[in-house]
Design a protein around this motif. Structure first.
Motif, PDB file in Angstrom:
ATOM      1  N   ALA A  43      24.047 -75.580 -45.739  1.00 46.25           N
ATOM      2  CA  ALA A  43      24.104 -77.030 -45.573  1.00 46.25           C
ATOM      3  C   ALA A  43      22.988 -77.518 -44.653  1.00 46.25           C
ATOM      4  CB  ALA A  43      25.472 -77.439 -45.020  1.00 46.25           C
ATOM      5  N   PHE A  44      22.757 -76.818 -43.548  1.00 42.08           N
ATOM      6  CA  PHE A  44      21.672 -77.196 -42.642  1.00 42.08           C
ATOM      7  C   PHE A  44      20.306 -77.003 -43.298  1.00 42.08           C
ATOM      8  CE2 PHE A  44      24.414 -76.794 -38.681  1.00 42.08           C
ATOM      9  CZ  PHE A  44      24.222 -78.111 -38.282  1.00 42.08           C
ATOM     10  N   CYS A  45      20.170 -75.958 -44.115  1.00 42.77           N
ATOM     11  CA  CYS A  45      18.915 -75.711 -44.827  1.00 42.77           C
ATOM     12  C   CYS A  45      18.547 -76.909 -45.685  1.00 42.77           C
ATOM     13  CB  CYS A  45      19.055 -74.445 -45.680  1.00 42.77           C
ATOM     14  SG  CYS A  45      17.621 -74.078 -46.733  1.00 42.77           S
ATOM     15  N   ASN A  46      19.510 -77.381 -46.480  1.00 46.85           N
ATOM     16  CA  ASN A  46      19.228 -78.508 -47.363  1.00 46.85           C
ATOM     17  C   ASN A  46      19.060 -79.807 -46.587  1.00 46.85           C
ATOM     18  OD1 ASN A  46      19.797 -76.536 -49.385  1.00 46.85           O
ATOM     19  ND2 ASN A  46      20.333 -78.184 -50.783  1.00 46.85           N
ATOM     20  N   THR A  47      19.787 -79.933 -45.474  1.00 50.30           N
ATOM     21  CA  THR A  47      19.630 -81.115 -44.629  1.00 50.30           C
ATOM     22  C   THR A  47      18.213 -81.183 -44.073  1.00 50.30           C
ATOM     23  OG1 THR A  47      21.979 -81.098 -44.019  1.00 50.30           O
ATOM     24  CG2 THR A  47      20.483 -82.290 -42.565  1.00 50.30           C
ATOM     25  N   ALA A  48      17.675 -80.018 -43.680  1.00 50.11           N
ATOM     26  CA  ALA A  48      16.306 -79.973 -43.175  1.00 50.11           C
ATOM     27  C   ALA A  48      15.305 -80.379 -44.250  1.00 50.11           C
ATOM     28  CB  ALA A  48      15.989 -78.565 -42.665  1.00 50.11           C
ATOM     29  N   PHE A  49      15.520 -79.892 -45.454  1.00 47.46           N
ATOM     30  CA  PHE A  49      14.645 -80.212 -46.584  1.00 47.46           C
ATOM     31  C   PHE A  49      14.675 -81.715 -46.858  1.00 47.46           C
ATOM     32  CE2 PHE A  49      13.742 -78.836 -51.273  1.00 47.46           C
ATOM     33  CZ  PHE A  49      12.455 -79.338 -51.161  1.00 47.46           C
ATOM     34  N   LEU A  50      15.869 -82.284 -46.874  1.00 43.15           N
ATOM     35  CA  LEU A  50      16.029 -83.709 -47.128  1.00 43.15           C
ATOM     36  C   LEU A  50      15.358 -84.532 -46.031  1.00 43.15           C
ATOM     37  CD1 LEU A  50      17.323 -86.107 -48.671  1.00 43.15           C
ATOM     38  CD2 LEU A  50      19.350 -85.775 -47.241  1.00 43.15           C
ATOM     39  N   ALA A  51      15.558 -84.123 -44.773  1.00 42.43           N
ATOM     40  CA  ALA A  51      14.974 -84.871 -43.660  1.00 42.43           C
ATOM     41  C   ALA A  51      13.454 -84.890 -43.760  1.00 42.43           C
ATOM     42  CB  ALA A  51      15.420 -84.250 -42.334  1.00 42.43           C
ATOM     43  N   ARG A  52      12.867 -83.769 -44.160  1.00 45.78           N
ATOM     44  CA  ARG A  52      11.412 -83.729 -44.327  1.00 45.78           C
ATOM     45  C   ARG A  52      10.960 -84.712 -45.406  1.00 45.78           C
ATOM     46  NH1 ARG A  52       8.169 -79.569 -47.892  1.00 45.78           N
ATOM     47  NH2 ARG A  52       9.051 -81.096 -49.354  1.00 45.78           N
ATOM     48  N   ASP A  53      11.644 -84.694 -46.551  1.00 39.05           N
ATOM     49  CA  ASP A  53      11.260 -85.567 -47.656  1.00 39.05           C
ATOM     50  C   ASP A  53      11.518 -87.035 -47.336  1.00 39.05           C
ATOM     51  OD1 ASP A  53      10.451 -83.392 -49.082  1.00 39.05           O
ATOM     52  OD2 ASP A  53      12.029 -83.484 -50.603  1.00 39.05           O
ATOM     53  N   ALA A  54      12.494 -87.296 -46.464  1.00 38.92           N
ATOM     54  CA  ALA A  54      12.845 -88.677 -46.122  1.00 38.92           C
ATOM     55  C   ALA A  54      12.009 -89.212 -44.961  1.00 38.92           C
ATOM     56  CB  ALA A  54      14.328 -88.762 -45.782  1.00 38.92           C
TER      57      ALA A  54
END
Length: 477
Positions: free
Chosen positions: A274-285
Protein backbone atom coordinates in the motif's frame (compact mmCIF):
# COMPACT_ATOMS: atom_id res chain seq x y z
CA UNK A 1 -34.36 -24.29 -7.86
CA UNK A 2 -31.54 -26.35 -9.33
CA UNK A 3 -32.58 -29.46 -11.20
CA UNK A 4 -31.10 -32.87 -10.26
CA UNK A 5 -29.46 -33.08 -13.66
CA UNK A 6 -27.78 -29.72 -13.23
CA UNK A 7 -26.63 -30.63 -9.73
CA UNK A 8 -25.07 -33.86 -10.88
CA UNK A 9 -23.37 -32.06 -13.75
CA UNK A 10 -21.15 -30.14 -11.36
CA UNK A 11 -19.31 -33.35 -10.54
CA UNK A 12 -18.97 -34.42 -14.18
CA UNK A 13 -16.99 -33.21 -17.16
CA UNK A 14 -17.02 -33.56 -20.92
CA UNK A 15 -14.95 -36.48 -22.27
CA UNK A 16 -11.26 -35.59 -22.29
CA UNK A 17 -9.69 -34.90 -25.69
CA UNK A 18 -5.87 -35.12 -25.95
CA UNK A 19 -4.18 -31.75 -26.32
CA UNK A 20 -1.91 -32.47 -29.29
CA UNK A 21 -0.91 -28.82 -29.77
CA UNK A 22 0.52 -28.62 -26.27
CA UNK A 23 2.30 -31.93 -26.77
CA UNK A 24 4.02 -30.44 -29.82
CA UNK A 25 5.13 -27.44 -27.76
CA UNK A 26 6.86 -29.80 -25.33
CA UNK A 27 8.98 -31.10 -28.19
CA UNK A 28 11.69 -33.56 -27.22
CA UNK A 29 11.68 -32.67 -23.55
CA UNK A 30 10.39 -35.30 -21.14
CA UNK A 31 7.34 -34.28 -19.04
CA UNK A 32 9.65 -33.77 -16.07
CA UNK A 33 12.09 -31.64 -18.05
CA UNK A 34 9.27 -29.57 -19.48
CA UNK A 35 7.80 -29.09 -15.98
CA UNK A 36 11.18 -27.80 -14.82
CA UNK A 37 11.19 -25.34 -17.75
CA UNK A 38 7.71 -24.16 -16.71
CA UNK A 39 8.90 -23.55 -13.14
CA UNK A 40 11.94 -21.62 -14.39
CA UNK A 41 9.77 -19.46 -16.63
CA UNK A 42 7.41 -18.80 -13.72
CA UNK A 43 10.29 -17.56 -11.59
CA UNK A 44 11.35 -15.20 -14.40
CA UNK A 45 8.03 -13.35 -14.19
CA UNK A 46 7.48 -13.75 -10.46
CA UNK A 47 4.72 -16.36 -10.63
CA UNK A 48 4.49 -19.27 -8.20
CA UNK A 49 3.54 -22.58 -9.78
CA UNK A 50 4.57 -26.06 -8.68
CA UNK A 51 4.39 -27.71 -12.07
CA UNK A 52 5.43 -31.36 -12.21
CA UNK A 53 5.30 -34.19 -14.75
CA UNK A 54 1.83 -35.18 -13.56
CA UNK A 55 0.47 -31.71 -14.32
CA UNK A 56 1.99 -31.83 -17.83
CA UNK A 57 0.38 -35.22 -18.34
CA UNK A 58 -3.02 -33.93 -17.24
CA UNK A 59 -2.77 -31.06 -19.74
CA UNK A 60 -1.71 -33.29 -22.62
CA UNK A 61 -4.41 -35.85 -21.86
CA UNK A 62 -7.02 -33.09 -21.99
CA UNK A 63 -8.01 -33.46 -18.35
CA UNK A 64 -7.04 -29.82 -17.79
CA UNK A 65 -8.93 -28.08 -20.56
CA UNK A 66 -7.94 -24.53 -19.59
CA UNK A 67 -5.15 -23.43 -17.20
CA UNK A 68 -5.69 -21.02 -14.34
CA UNK A 69 -4.47 -17.45 -14.69
CA UNK A 70 -1.04 -18.08 -13.13
CA UNK A 71 -0.27 -20.90 -15.55
CA UNK A 72 -1.69 -18.85 -18.42
CA UNK A 73 0.79 -16.08 -17.68
CA UNK A 74 3.67 -18.55 -17.56
CA UNK A 75 2.68 -20.27 -20.82
CA UNK A 76 2.30 -16.92 -22.58
CA UNK A 77 5.75 -15.97 -21.30
CA UNK A 78 7.20 -19.23 -22.64
CA UNK A 79 5.45 -18.99 -26.00
CA UNK A 80 5.09 -15.28 -26.91
CA UNK A 81 2.43 -14.55 -29.47
CA UNK A 82 0.45 -17.75 -28.88
CA UNK A 83 -3.08 -17.61 -27.50
CA UNK A 84 -4.61 -20.29 -25.30
CA UNK A 85 -6.43 -21.84 -28.30
CA UNK A 86 -3.10 -21.89 -30.16
CA UNK A 87 -1.77 -24.02 -27.30
CA UNK A 88 -4.72 -26.40 -27.61
CA UNK A 89 -6.74 -25.13 -24.66
CA UNK A 90 -10.50 -24.61 -24.65
CA UNK A 91 -11.93 -21.09 -24.28
CA UNK A 92 -12.25 -20.19 -20.61
CA UNK A 93 -15.98 -19.54 -20.90
CA UNK A 94 -16.44 -23.11 -22.15
CA UNK A 95 -14.79 -24.50 -19.02
CA UNK A 96 -16.11 -22.16 -16.33
CA UNK A 97 -19.67 -21.36 -15.31
CA UNK A 98 -23.04 -22.15 -16.85
CA UNK A 99 -21.76 -23.02 -20.30
CA UNK A 100 -19.40 -25.59 -18.88
CA UNK A 101 -22.11 -27.11 -16.67
CA UNK A 102 -24.53 -27.36 -19.59
CA UNK A 103 -21.96 -29.17 -21.70
CA UNK A 104 -21.22 -31.51 -18.82
CA UNK A 105 -24.77 -32.88 -18.42
CA UNK A 106 -24.84 -36.55 -19.32
CA UNK A 107 -21.08 -36.88 -19.65
CA UNK A 108 -19.05 -39.59 -17.95
CA UNK A 109 -17.72 -38.83 -14.46
CA UNK A 110 -14.02 -38.35 -13.90
CA UNK A 111 -12.19 -41.57 -13.19
CA UNK A 112 -10.01 -40.05 -10.49
CA UNK A 113 -10.13 -37.24 -7.99
CA UNK A 114 -8.34 -34.06 -9.11
CA UNK A 115 -4.77 -33.56 -7.95
CA UNK A 116 -4.43 -30.47 -5.72
CA UNK A 117 -0.63 -30.44 -5.60
CA UNK A 118 -0.02 -28.46 -8.78
CA UNK A 119 0.14 -24.98 -7.23
CA UNK A 120 -1.00 -22.98 -4.26
CA UNK A 121 -3.56 -21.20 -6.38
CA UNK A 122 -4.71 -24.31 -8.21
CA UNK A 123 -7.72 -24.45 -5.89
CA UNK A 124 -9.88 -22.77 -8.56
CA UNK A 125 -8.51 -24.56 -11.62
CA UNK A 126 -10.53 -27.73 -12.00
CA UNK A 127 -13.54 -26.75 -9.92
CA UNK A 128 -16.40 -24.30 -10.10
CA UNK A 129 -15.52 -22.69 -6.79
CA UNK A 130 -14.99 -19.27 -8.33
CA UNK A 131 -18.37 -19.24 -10.05
CA UNK A 132 -20.17 -20.47 -6.93
CA UNK A 133 -18.49 -17.82 -4.80
CA UNK A 134 -19.01 -15.00 -7.31
CA UNK A 135 -22.18 -13.55 -8.80
CA UNK A 136 -22.18 -12.58 -12.45
CA UNK A 137 -25.07 -10.14 -12.33
CA UNK A 138 -26.56 -11.37 -15.59
CA UNK A 139 -25.34 -11.86 -19.14
CA UNK A 140 -22.72 -9.61 -20.68
CA UNK A 141 -25.27 -7.69 -22.73
CA UNK A 142 -27.21 -6.74 -19.60
CA UNK A 143 -24.04 -5.21 -18.17
CA UNK A 144 -23.60 -3.01 -21.21
CA UNK A 145 -20.58 -4.79 -22.69
CA UNK A 146 -21.99 -4.47 -26.20
CA UNK A 147 -21.63 -0.69 -26.02
CA UNK A 148 -18.05 -0.70 -24.74
CA UNK A 149 -14.97 0.67 -26.44
CA UNK A 150 -13.33 -2.21 -28.40
CA UNK A 151 -10.64 -2.60 -25.73
CA UNK A 152 -13.24 -2.81 -22.97
CA UNK A 153 -15.18 -5.34 -25.01
CA UNK A 154 -12.03 -7.42 -25.44
CA UNK A 155 -11.40 -7.35 -21.71
CA UNK A 156 -14.99 -8.29 -20.98
CA UNK A 157 -14.93 -11.08 -23.53
CA UNK A 158 -11.74 -12.48 -22.03
CA UNK A 159 -13.58 -13.03 -18.77
CA UNK A 160 -16.04 -11.01 -16.73
CA UNK A 161 -14.94 -9.92 -13.24
CA UNK A 162 -17.93 -10.55 -10.97
CA UNK A 163 -18.14 -9.96 -7.25
CA UNK A 164 -18.06 -12.39 -4.33
CA UNK A 165 -21.11 -12.81 -2.16
CA UNK A 166 -21.77 -13.97 1.34
CA UNK A 167 -22.62 -17.70 1.24
CA UNK A 168 -25.97 -19.10 2.34
CA UNK A 169 -24.39 -20.14 5.66
CA UNK A 170 -23.76 -16.47 6.45
CA UNK A 171 -20.10 -17.17 7.20
CA UNK A 172 -17.47 -16.72 4.48
CA UNK A 173 -15.04 -19.62 4.15
CA UNK A 174 -12.03 -20.72 2.15
CA UNK A 175 -13.99 -20.72 -1.14
CA UNK A 176 -14.86 -17.03 -0.74
CA UNK A 177 -11.26 -16.18 0.18
CA UNK A 178 -10.05 -18.03 -2.93
CA UNK A 179 -12.58 -16.15 -5.05
CA UNK A 180 -11.28 -12.77 -3.85
CA UNK A 181 -7.69 -13.85 -4.53
CA UNK A 182 -8.61 -15.00 -8.03
CA UNK A 183 -10.37 -11.70 -8.72
CA UNK A 184 -7.12 -9.88 -7.97
CA UNK A 185 -5.17 -12.09 -10.38
CA UNK A 186 -7.84 -11.76 -13.03
CA UNK A 187 -7.97 -7.96 -12.91
CA UNK A 188 -4.19 -7.70 -13.02
CA UNK A 189 -4.05 -9.96 -16.05
CA UNK A 190 -6.57 -7.78 -17.89
CA UNK A 191 -4.69 -4.64 -16.88
CA UNK A 192 -1.40 -6.03 -18.22
CA UNK A 193 -3.01 -6.55 -21.61
CA UNK A 194 -5.52 -3.73 -21.96
CA UNK A 195 -4.56 -0.97 -19.53
CA UNK A 196 -6.71 0.38 -16.74
CA UNK A 197 -9.32 2.61 -18.34
CA UNK A 198 -11.35 -0.19 -19.86
CA UNK A 199 -11.85 -2.09 -16.63
CA UNK A 200 -11.68 0.39 -13.71
CA UNK A 201 -15.39 0.96 -13.24
CA UNK A 202 -16.26 -2.73 -13.35
CA UNK A 203 -13.48 -3.64 -10.93
CA UNK A 204 -15.08 -1.63 -8.14
CA UNK A 205 -17.91 -4.16 -7.89
CA UNK A 206 -15.86 -7.10 -6.60
CA UNK A 207 -14.01 -4.70 -4.28
CA UNK A 208 -17.24 -3.67 -2.57
CA UNK A 209 -18.29 -7.30 -2.34
CA UNK A 210 -14.95 -8.32 -0.81
CA UNK A 211 -15.38 -5.86 2.05
CA UNK A 212 -18.95 -7.09 2.53
CA UNK A 213 -17.46 -10.52 3.13
CA UNK A 214 -15.25 -9.07 5.85
CA UNK A 215 -18.24 -7.35 7.43
CA UNK A 216 -20.12 -10.66 7.48
CA UNK A 217 -17.61 -12.03 9.97
CA UNK A 218 -15.30 -15.01 9.72
CA UNK A 219 -14.87 -17.69 12.37
CA UNK A 220 -11.53 -19.21 11.33
CA UNK A 221 -8.44 -17.05 11.79
CA UNK A 222 -6.75 -18.50 8.70
CA UNK A 223 -9.72 -17.57 6.51
CA UNK A 224 -9.94 -14.13 8.11
CA UNK A 225 -6.28 -13.47 7.34
CA UNK A 226 -6.74 -14.53 3.72
CA UNK A 227 -9.84 -12.38 3.31
CA UNK A 228 -8.17 -9.32 4.81
CA UNK A 229 -5.10 -9.78 2.62
CA UNK A 230 -7.23 -10.46 -0.46
CA UNK A 231 -9.50 -7.47 0.12
CA UNK A 232 -6.48 -5.24 0.72
CA UNK A 233 -4.75 -6.43 -2.46
CA UNK A 234 -7.99 -5.92 -4.36
CA UNK A 235 -8.21 -2.35 -3.02
CA UNK A 236 -4.64 -1.69 -4.19
CA UNK A 237 -5.38 -3.23 -7.59
CA UNK A 238 -8.50 -1.12 -8.08
CA UNK A 239 -6.55 1.89 -6.81
CA UNK A 240 -3.92 1.24 -9.45
CA UNK A 241 -6.60 1.12 -12.15
CA UNK A 242 -7.82 4.52 -10.94
CA UNK A 243 -4.22 5.79 -10.84
CA UNK A 244 -3.45 4.70 -14.40
CA UNK A 245 -6.77 6.17 -15.53
CA UNK A 246 -5.84 9.60 -14.14
CA UNK A 247 -8.35 9.40 -11.26
CA UNK A 248 -5.82 10.35 -8.58
CA UNK A 249 -8.33 11.14 -5.80
CA UNK A 250 -10.01 7.75 -6.26
CA UNK A 251 -6.64 6.02 -6.26
CA UNK A 252 -5.58 7.78 -3.05
CA UNK A 253 -8.80 6.64 -1.36
CA UNK A 254 -8.34 3.01 -2.41
CA UNK A 255 -4.71 2.95 -1.29
CA UNK A 256 -5.70 4.42 2.08
CA UNK A 257 -8.37 1.72 2.42
CA UNK A 258 -5.76 -0.96 1.75
CA UNK A 259 -3.38 0.58 4.27
CA UNK A 260 -6.09 0.64 6.93
CA UNK A 261 -6.86 -3.02 6.20
CA UNK A 262 -3.17 -3.88 6.56
CA UNK A 263 -2.98 -2.12 9.90
CA UNK A 264 -6.13 -3.83 11.20
CA UNK A 265 -4.81 -7.33 10.49
CA UNK A 266 -1.11 -6.63 11.11
CA UNK A 267 -0.09 -7.62 7.56
CA UNK A 268 3.36 -6.14 6.89
CA UNK A 269 3.44 -7.32 3.27
CA UNK A 270 0.12 -5.62 2.51
CA UNK A 271 1.26 -2.47 4.32
CA UNK A 272 4.46 -2.34 2.26
CA UNK A 273 2.46 -2.75 -0.96
CA UNK A 274 0.00 0.00 0.00
CA UNK A 275 2.82 2.43 0.83
CA UNK A 276 4.63 1.45 -2.38
CA UNK A 277 1.66 2.45 -4.52
CA UNK A 278 1.02 5.54 -2.41
CA UNK A 279 4.58 6.66 -3.13
CA UNK A 280 4.10 6.07 -6.85
CA UNK A 281 0.85 8.04 -6.85
CA UNK A 282 2.37 10.91 -4.88
CA UNK A 283 5.18 11.21 -7.42
CA UNK A 284 2.76 11.29 -10.35
CA UNK A 285 0.50 13.77 -8.54
CA UNK A 286 3.36 16.23 -8.02
CA UNK A 287 3.91 15.55 -4.31
CA UNK A 288 7.53 14.32 -4.34
CA UNK A 289 8.21 14.79 -0.62
CA UNK A 290 5.20 12.62 0.21
CA UNK A 291 6.55 10.07 -2.30
CA UNK A 292 9.85 9.89 -0.39
CA UNK A 293 8.12 9.49 2.98
CA UNK A 294 5.74 6.81 1.72
CA UNK A 295 8.57 4.88 0.06
CA UNK A 296 10.62 5.00 3.25
CA UNK A 297 7.61 3.80 5.27
CA UNK A 298 7.20 0.93 2.81
CA UNK A 299 10.84 -0.06 3.26
CA UNK A 300 10.39 -0.05 7.02
CA UNK A 301 7.35 -2.35 6.71
CA UNK A 302 9.17 -4.67 4.28
CA UNK A 303 12.49 -5.00 6.08
CA UNK A 304 11.64 -8.42 7.57
CA UNK A 305 9.92 -9.88 4.48
CA UNK A 306 13.00 -11.58 2.97
CA UNK A 307 12.51 -10.06 -0.45
CA UNK A 308 15.45 -8.05 -1.84
CA UNK A 309 13.48 -7.48 -5.04
CA UNK A 310 10.68 -5.80 -3.09
CA UNK A 311 13.18 -3.58 -1.28
CA UNK A 312 14.73 -2.78 -4.66
CA UNK A 313 11.40 -1.59 -6.06
CA UNK A 314 10.76 0.47 -2.93
CA UNK A 315 14.18 2.10 -3.29
CA UNK A 316 13.19 3.06 -6.84
CA UNK A 317 9.99 4.61 -5.53
CA UNK A 318 12.13 6.66 -3.13
CA UNK A 319 14.47 7.63 -5.97
CA UNK A 320 11.48 8.92 -7.95
CA UNK A 321 10.56 11.18 -5.06
CA UNK A 322 14.11 12.53 -4.71
CA UNK A 323 14.21 13.19 -8.46
CA UNK A 324 10.97 15.16 -8.18
CA UNK A 325 12.62 17.25 -5.47
CA UNK A 326 15.63 17.81 -7.77
CA UNK A 327 17.81 16.12 -5.12
CA UNK A 328 20.36 14.44 -7.37
CA UNK A 329 22.40 13.00 -4.49
CA UNK A 330 19.40 11.41 -2.79
CA UNK A 331 18.20 10.02 -6.12
CA UNK A 332 21.55 8.52 -7.07
CA UNK A 333 21.94 6.88 -3.64
CA UNK A 334 18.48 5.33 -3.89
CA UNK A 335 19.14 4.15 -7.46
CA UNK A 336 22.40 2.51 -6.43
CA UNK A 337 20.65 0.76 -3.55
CA UNK A 338 17.90 -0.44 -5.88
CA UNK A 339 20.47 -1.90 -8.25
CA UNK A 340 22.34 -3.75 -5.50
CA UNK A 341 19.15 -5.21 -4.08
CA UNK A 342 17.89 -6.25 -7.51
CA UNK A 343 21.14 -8.12 -8.12
CA UNK A 344 20.26 -10.30 -5.13
CA UNK A 345 17.88 -12.15 -7.44
CA UNK A 346 14.35 -13.49 -6.92
CA UNK A 347 13.43 -15.18 -3.65
CA UNK A 348 10.59 -17.35 -2.41
CA UNK A 349 9.47 -14.39 -0.29
CA UNK A 350 8.85 -12.14 -3.29
CA UNK A 351 5.19 -11.01 -3.34
CA UNK A 352 2.93 -12.38 -6.06
CA UNK A 353 1.97 -8.89 -7.23
CA UNK A 354 5.55 -8.13 -8.31
CA UNK A 355 5.34 -10.15 -11.53
CA UNK A 356 5.92 -6.95 -13.52
CA UNK A 357 9.21 -6.13 -11.80
CA UNK A 358 12.16 -7.30 -13.82
CA UNK A 359 15.10 -5.73 -15.62
CA UNK A 360 12.78 -3.83 -17.95
CA UNK A 361 10.91 -2.17 -15.10
CA UNK A 362 14.17 -1.38 -13.30
CA UNK A 363 15.50 0.36 -16.42
CA UNK A 364 12.20 2.13 -17.08
CA UNK A 365 11.87 3.56 -13.58
CA UNK A 366 15.49 4.71 -13.67
CA UNK A 367 14.75 6.42 -16.99
CA UNK A 368 11.92 8.33 -15.33
CA UNK A 369 14.27 9.49 -12.58
CA UNK A 370 16.89 10.82 -15.04
CA UNK A 371 14.14 12.49 -17.03
CA UNK A 372 12.89 14.29 -13.92
CA UNK A 373 16.46 15.42 -13.23
CA UNK A 374 16.73 16.89 -16.73
CA UNK A 375 19.13 14.24 -18.07
CA UNK A 376 17.29 13.55 -21.34
CA UNK A 377 20.10 11.60 -23.02
CA UNK A 378 20.68 9.36 -20.04
CA UNK A 379 16.93 8.87 -19.61
CA UNK A 380 16.55 7.85 -23.28
CA UNK A 381 19.33 5.29 -22.91
CA UNK A 382 17.53 3.58 -20.03
CA UNK A 383 14.10 3.89 -21.69
CA UNK A 384 15.42 2.22 -24.83
CA UNK A 385 16.73 -0.65 -22.70
CA UNK A 386 13.38 -0.92 -20.91
CA UNK A 387 11.52 -1.29 -24.21
CA UNK A 388 13.98 -3.88 -25.52
CA UNK A 389 13.78 -6.01 -22.36
CA UNK A 390 10.03 -5.83 -21.74
CA UNK A 391 8.15 -9.14 -21.87
CA UNK A 392 5.60 -9.28 -24.71
CA UNK A 393 2.89 -10.19 -22.18
CA UNK A 394 2.98 -6.71 -20.62
CA UNK A 395 1.50 -4.75 -23.51
CA UNK A 396 0.68 -1.75 -21.33
CA UNK A 397 4.26 -1.49 -20.08
CA UNK A 398 5.68 -1.70 -23.59
CA UNK A 399 3.49 1.28 -24.48
CA UNK A 400 4.50 3.08 -21.28
CA UNK A 401 8.24 2.78 -21.75
CA UNK A 402 8.02 3.54 -25.47
CA UNK A 403 6.16 6.73 -24.52
CA UNK A 404 8.91 7.49 -22.01
CA UNK A 405 11.48 6.98 -24.77
CA UNK A 406 9.59 9.26 -27.15
CA UNK A 407 9.44 12.00 -24.54
CA UNK A 408 13.12 11.72 -23.64
CA UNK A 409 14.14 11.81 -27.31
CA UNK A 410 11.96 14.86 -27.92
CA UNK A 411 13.47 16.61 -24.87
CA UNK A 412 16.92 15.87 -26.25
CA UNK A 413 16.12 17.32 -29.67
CA UNK A 414 15.99 13.93 -31.46
CA UNK A 415 12.76 14.84 -33.22
CA UNK A 416 12.66 12.21 -35.99
CA UNK A 417 13.39 9.30 -33.66
CA UNK A 418 10.95 10.70 -31.10
CA UNK A 419 8.22 10.84 -33.73
CA UNK A 420 8.92 7.23 -34.74
CA UNK A 421 8.67 6.10 -31.11
CA UNK A 422 5.48 8.13 -30.70
CA UNK A 423 4.00 6.39 -33.73
CA UNK A 424 4.70 3.01 -32.12
CA UNK A 425 2.88 4.15 -28.98
CA UNK A 426 -0.16 5.22 -31.00
CA UNK A 427 -0.28 1.75 -32.54
CA UNK A 428 -0.09 0.16 -29.09
CA UNK A 429 -2.86 2.44 -27.83
CA UNK A 430 -5.19 0.60 -30.18
CA UNK A 431 -4.84 -2.29 -27.72
CA UNK A 432 -4.28 -0.39 -24.46
CA UNK A 433 -6.21 2.39 -22.72
CA UNK A 434 -4.19 4.43 -20.23
CA UNK A 435 -4.67 8.09 -19.41
CA UNK A 436 -1.15 8.19 -18.00
CA UNK A 437 0.39 7.07 -21.29
CA UNK A 438 -1.76 9.48 -23.29
CA UNK A 439 -0.63 12.35 -21.06
CA UNK A 440 3.01 11.44 -21.70
CA UNK A 441 2.36 11.33 -25.46
CA UNK A 442 0.59 14.71 -25.31
CA UNK A 443 3.74 16.22 -23.78
CA UNK A 444 5.85 14.69 -26.55
CA UNK A 445 3.54 16.12 -29.21
CA UNK A 446 3.81 19.60 -27.66
CA UNK A 447 7.60 19.43 -27.80
CA UNK A 448 7.62 18.21 -31.40
CA UNK A 449 5.46 21.05 -32.72
CA UNK A 450 8.60 23.15 -32.87
CA UNK A 451 10.16 20.76 -35.40
CA UNK A 452 9.56 20.02 -39.08
CA UNK A 453 9.91 16.97 -41.28
CA UNK A 454 7.67 14.27 -42.70
CA UNK A 455 8.02 11.90 -39.74
CA UNK A 456 7.19 14.63 -37.22
CA UNK A 457 4.26 15.92 -39.27
CA UNK A 458 2.89 12.41 -39.71
CA UNK A 459 3.09 11.70 -35.99
CA UNK A 460 1.46 15.00 -35.04
CA UNK A 461 -1.41 14.42 -37.46
CA UNK A 462 -1.96 10.89 -36.22
CA UNK A 463 -1.70 11.99 -32.58
CA UNK A 464 -4.32 14.70 -33.07
CA UNK A 465 -6.75 12.20 -34.59
CA UNK A 466 -6.11 9.69 -31.81
CA UNK A 467 -6.54 12.33 -29.08
CA UNK A 468 -9.83 13.47 -30.61
CA UNK A 469 -11.09 9.88 -30.75
CA UNK A 470 -10.07 9.35 -27.11
CA UNK A 471 -11.93 12.51 -26.03
CA UNK A 472 -15.01 11.32 -27.89
CA UNK A 473 -14.88 7.93 -26.18
CA UNK A 474 -14.49 9.58 -22.76
CA UNK A 475 -17.42 11.92 -23.39
CA UNK A 476 -19.61 9.03 -24.55
CA UNK A 477 -18.72 7.07 -21.39
Amino acid sequence: MTSPAASSASSRTVPARPNLAFRQLRGRLSPGEFAAAVRRSAREIGEQVSCDARYVGRVESGEIRCPNYAYERVFRHMFPGLTLPDMGFAPREAVRGRGARTAAVGAAPLATEPDHRDTRIQICEESDVLRRAFITGGPAAALGFAALHPIEAAAAAAAHVPGPRVPATGRPGAAEAAAVEEAVRHIRLLDDRHGAEGIYRRATQPLRAAYELLDAGVQRRSVSDRLHAGAGELAITVGWLAHDSGRFDDARSHYAEALATARVCGDAALEAHAFCNTAFLARDAGRPREAVRAAQAAQQAAKHLASPRLLSLLALREAGGWAGLADRTGCEEALARAGRLFAGGPRDGDPEWMTFYGEAELAGLEAQCWSALGEAGRAAEHARRAVALQDAHFTRNIALFTAELAGDLAAGGEAEEAAAAGDRVLTLLEQVRSARIRTMLDDTARRLRAYHGDAVAGFLERHAASAAAARGTTAAG
